[in-house]
Scaffold this active site. Sequence first.
Site, PDB file in Angstrom:
ATOM      1  N   GLU A 310     -37.855 -27.918  -7.468  1.00  0.00           N
ATOM      2  CA  GLU A 310     -37.184 -29.100  -6.924  1.00  0.00           C
ATOM      3  C   GLU A 310     -37.812 -29.574  -5.612  1.00  0.00           C
ATOM      4  O   GLU A 310     -37.116 -30.080  -4.725  1.00  0.00           O
ATOM      5  CB  GLU A 310     -35.682 -28.814  -6.720  1.00  0.00           C
ATOM      6  N   GLU A 401     -32.783 -25.557 -15.236  1.00  0.00           N
ATOM      7  CA  GLU A 401     -31.456 -25.449 -14.619  1.00  0.00           C
ATOM      8  C   GLU A 401     -30.642 -26.633 -15.085  1.00  0.00           C
ATOM      9  O   GLU A 401     -31.158 -27.745 -15.183  1.00  0.00           O
ATOM     10  CB  GLU A 401     -31.520 -25.571 -13.090  1.00  0.00           C
TER      11      GLU A 401
END
Length: 458
Positions: A310, A401
């Site tokens: 991320e 995720e």
Amino acid sequence: MLLLLLLLGFATPSFGTTYHFEAESALRFNTIISNDTSGYSGTGYVTRFDTEADSLLFQFDADAGLYELIIGYATTQTRKGYELTVNGARSSGMFSYSGPEFMEHRAGKFILNQGTNKITIRKGWGHYHIDYINLIPTTLDSLKKPTTQLTDSQISLASVSLYNFLIANYHTCILSGQQDLHDIKYIKSVTGLEPAVGAFDIIDYSPSRVAYQSDTTGVIDSWIEWAQTGHGIVTVCWHWNAPTDLINKKGKEWFRGFYTIATTFDLEAALADTTSDRYQLLLRDIDAIAVQLKRLEKADIPVLWRPLHEAAGGWFWWGAKGPEPFKKLWVILYDRLVNFHQVHNLIWVFTSDDQHEWYPGDDYVDIIAMDIYTAPSSAMTGEWDLIQRQYNGKKLVALSESGTLPDPDKCRTYGIWWSWFAVWNGSFIREIDKNYLKKVFQDKDIITLNELPDWRKY
Ligand code: CA
């Protein structure tokens, strides 16, 4: 059967109309029409998505079929998230920064009903203008097989087998996964089944956490035990606590030291001088993690290794200084683990988003993954289509995720074949309806631990 008929229908669409609707003609709720920024189509655009209630509703008749939704928009500050509802199914997406121009955003593929349809755009992050939407008849993309070559030329045989297994199953089924052992056990208690992929976090082995006595007792051993007992597949991420410069005050405690706001560690400055203390501390941290990864290698356990995730979000320190320092760090990490420490059980997983300039390159990445937190009803078609376009289908794609379970019916309908999924821990998995959890884990196309073949033979 209905799905099959729909899919067959999409292959040879009898519909063919592209629909175009100006935002300024749609129904508005607490949003306004403006024409201050030039370059729009029609007579203006809709803006001022300031509160959660502010929205824009397109209600229209259409021929049933699969359509790609295009949104004409402008976002004059940075990229901005938005929320979308198409005939009751919610999802979300991200408008890239458009500068002073109006641009088109490809929001994904959606099924329209025969007759009335409703598309609503809601605030999300706000601070954007909506000019129009287009709905273009489309079909499902043809399936591509990713590259079969891993980046590490000395990769372990078990890792090659695992990768071959993932490739062989790609586009035919999805491996179930779950973050953290206690939530794997929770899933077993609810469904009677275990995920095929155990997702773990090497966070507490970061030296700046060890300095605060983070508890690493038996952590790696528990992963090894889980992997060896049921022949499960292991993926590991690393919430890398900054090597130093932790702020350690209320709200910015040492244990939040992977967050940009909880450290003053400056990656760009550290990388600028390879003789600096802070550069050496980066290497010290990598060396510490190498020791732990070696334990998994010694047990002959391949790792779907997902560090530095991320990054483009900027909320983690490794992404706080933009793509260049990030990519530099990725290559340093790769080189240090693979070439210096000779860790050869790692399949390198890059967590991607809408900003492709963060990609470290084909020489350093084996698999692309996405972290998606969106509404439970989202099919994630926008994200999937984006990633297929960005990587041209040449990399395996996983949902590394999520805050929700992908719906197998929607995955089949829209051809969204994540290599694996892994729901995040705690409330993310525990707040999912238990009957739905059972339905997903029992689905014929969702592979659970007991259904895994001996992937070491692939
Ligand atoms: Ca317009």
